[in-house]
Design a protein around this motif. Structure first.
Motif, PDB file in Angstrom:
ATOM      1  N   THR A  56      36.864  30.556  52.796  1.00 54.45           N
ATOM      2  CA  THR A  56      37.801  31.176  51.855  1.00 54.45           C
ATOM      3  C   THR A  56      37.184  32.425  51.235  1.00 54.45           C
ATOM      4  O   THR A  56      37.812  33.487  51.193  1.00 54.45           O
ATOM      5  CB  THR A  56      38.173  30.183  50.741  1.00 54.45           C
ATOM      6  OG1 THR A  56      38.742  29.022  51.326  1.00 54.45           O
ATOM      7  CG2 THR A  56      39.168  30.803  49.771  1.00 54.45           C
ATOM      8  N   LYS A  94      38.393  36.423  51.554  1.00 52.52           N
ATOM      9  CA  LYS A  94      38.580  37.309  50.393  1.00 52.52           C
ATOM     10  C   LYS A  94      37.780  38.583  50.576  1.00 52.52           C
ATOM     11  O   LYS A  94      38.273  39.692  50.340  1.00 52.52           O
ATOM     12  CB  LYS A  94      38.143  36.586  49.107  1.00 52.52           C
ATOM     13  CG  LYS A  94      39.122  35.522  48.640  1.00 52.52           C
ATOM     14  CD  LYS A  94      38.618  34.831  47.366  1.00 52.52           C
ATOM     15  CE  LYS A  94      39.548  33.695  46.931  1.00 52.52           C
ATOM     16  NZ  LYS A  94      38.950  32.875  45.845  1.00 52.52           N
ATOM     17  N   SER A 134      44.099  32.554  51.511  1.00 52.36           N
ATOM     18  CA  SER A 134      43.259  33.754  51.656  1.00 52.36           C
ATOM     19  C   SER A 134      43.337  34.318  53.074  1.00 52.36           C
ATOM     20  O   SER A 134      43.301  35.526  53.276  1.00 52.36           O
ATOM     21  CB  SER A 134      41.814  33.450  51.272  1.00 52.36           C
ATOM     22  OG  SER A 134      41.246  32.522  52.167  1.00 52.36           O
TER      23      SER A 134
END
Lengths: 204, 204
Positions: free
Chosen positions: B61, B65, B122
DNA sequence: GCTATCATGTTTACACTGCTAACATTAAAT
DNA sequence: ATTTAATGTTAGCAGTGTAAACATGATAGC
């Protein structure tokens, strides 16, 4: 009546490993389970494979051999764009149908191919085949041929990765516009797609 | 004087995991070593991560990002091919510079993104950003935009994979014609290469 | 403020893993 | 026939993911 010596353990281990790797993914494979499967003691495999990575290398080698076969096309002299599209399709089909083996071949499980001569050989041979096909497409210089070759390879390799990933990510976008639906459109029209990108690449 | 409760263990574990994953590769990461690094008992991490895969999902994740940020470009209205080339270059640069994290994001370590809402979010957001850029390039239909998007993504994704692999395979071909030398030509002229393939893709 | 509750930490334990060292068996070479 | 090398086994170490039972302390309701 079982003899003390197995006789053909190494090959049996490789075959078994190929099967299990493809079925469950290489992370699930253990040397011990492999040994048990072949009816041999836990540490017997170490007589044939220095480390687990060596075993991985053998499985990957088999993978590249199969990939070479899958991508081989019969064309003595001239090769057309259509042939290259076929190669690309076969490559992608192999990658999707043998996804777990493909991971082993292109992932980081085997760190340095140079440590495993057979693996290096089989991997390079796969490349060399594709290179040969491009050389029969047009009378480009070696540099241009290599460039086209790497470009096609990265395209089909990327498609294998993205098509697989996208099937797993989920699609909460509008109908027909999200990555999944789009990817499946590409996947079911692989020929069209490859034809399109190849046309851009070889401009003839 | 240490208190019984750590206070911010979850975040510290994630940060630490991100660092170690990128440094040594995710296969080298163990929950126990992570716990030790944070000065906490072996099983403490299990209060924050159900399984190791859950931890992987958190690292992935973070990766998405960062990838989103790396691929973000400032362009309010119109976007040109040049912008997309830049996005592609940034993507590839991210993939090469954060190779181990990239493996976690696109490999099979995390099986089903749908089980990890934040990861799904994400990852989809990264896709959505790229989609938005294409939508500002030309007034295509949503389907065409999605198609171009997936195509570019698979191209840059494939290049990350092939460029990495080829550096590891070895080059026993003629000077300047083998996969390594060719790949490095592509790598050092990423802009040119992406411009070329993008031109074929967006034909404008 | 007192107490019950619950999130978060620890201890202990189990089954599994890669791998090493010491030993056993048998095929091959001298 | 004897030595040697290849191939197998047994025992054991250190490390892993994870579950269960227990300990601690922050917080919410009285």
């Amino acid at each position: 009546m079982k003899s003390y010596h197995h006789g053909n353990l190494k090959q049996e281990l490789i075959d078994c490993a190929c099967r299990l790797c493809e079925r469950d993914g290489y992370t699930k494979l253990s040397i011990r389970s492999l040994a048990k499967e072949s009816g041999v003691s836990q540490t017997a495999p170490y007589r044939h494979f220095e480390t687990k990575e060596t075993l991985y290398a053998s499985v990957a080698t088999e993978g590249f051999k199969k990939l070479s076969i899958a991508c081989h096309i019969d064309a003595d002299k001239k090769i057309t764009k259509k042939h290259l599209v076929e190669i690309g399709c076969n490559y992608i089909e192999f990658g999707l149908k043998n996804a777990n083996t493909y991971d082993l071949m292109f992932g980081t499980a085997v760190g340095n191919f140079a440590e495993y001569p057979e693996l290096l050989e089989s991997a390079n041979s796969t490349y060399e085949n594709m290179r040969l096909s491009f050389s029969k497409l047009a009378s480009d210089s070696d540099e241009v041929i290599a460039y086209k070759c790497i470009t096609l390879w990265s395209m089909v390799h990327g498609l294998v990765g993205i098509l697989r990933k996208v099937q797993v990510v989920g699609d909460d976008f509008e109908e027909g516009v999200g990555p999944i639906s789009t990817a499946s459109v590409i996947a079911t029209n692989l020929e069209d797609h490859l034809d399109k990108v190849l046309t851009g690449l070889i401009q003839n």
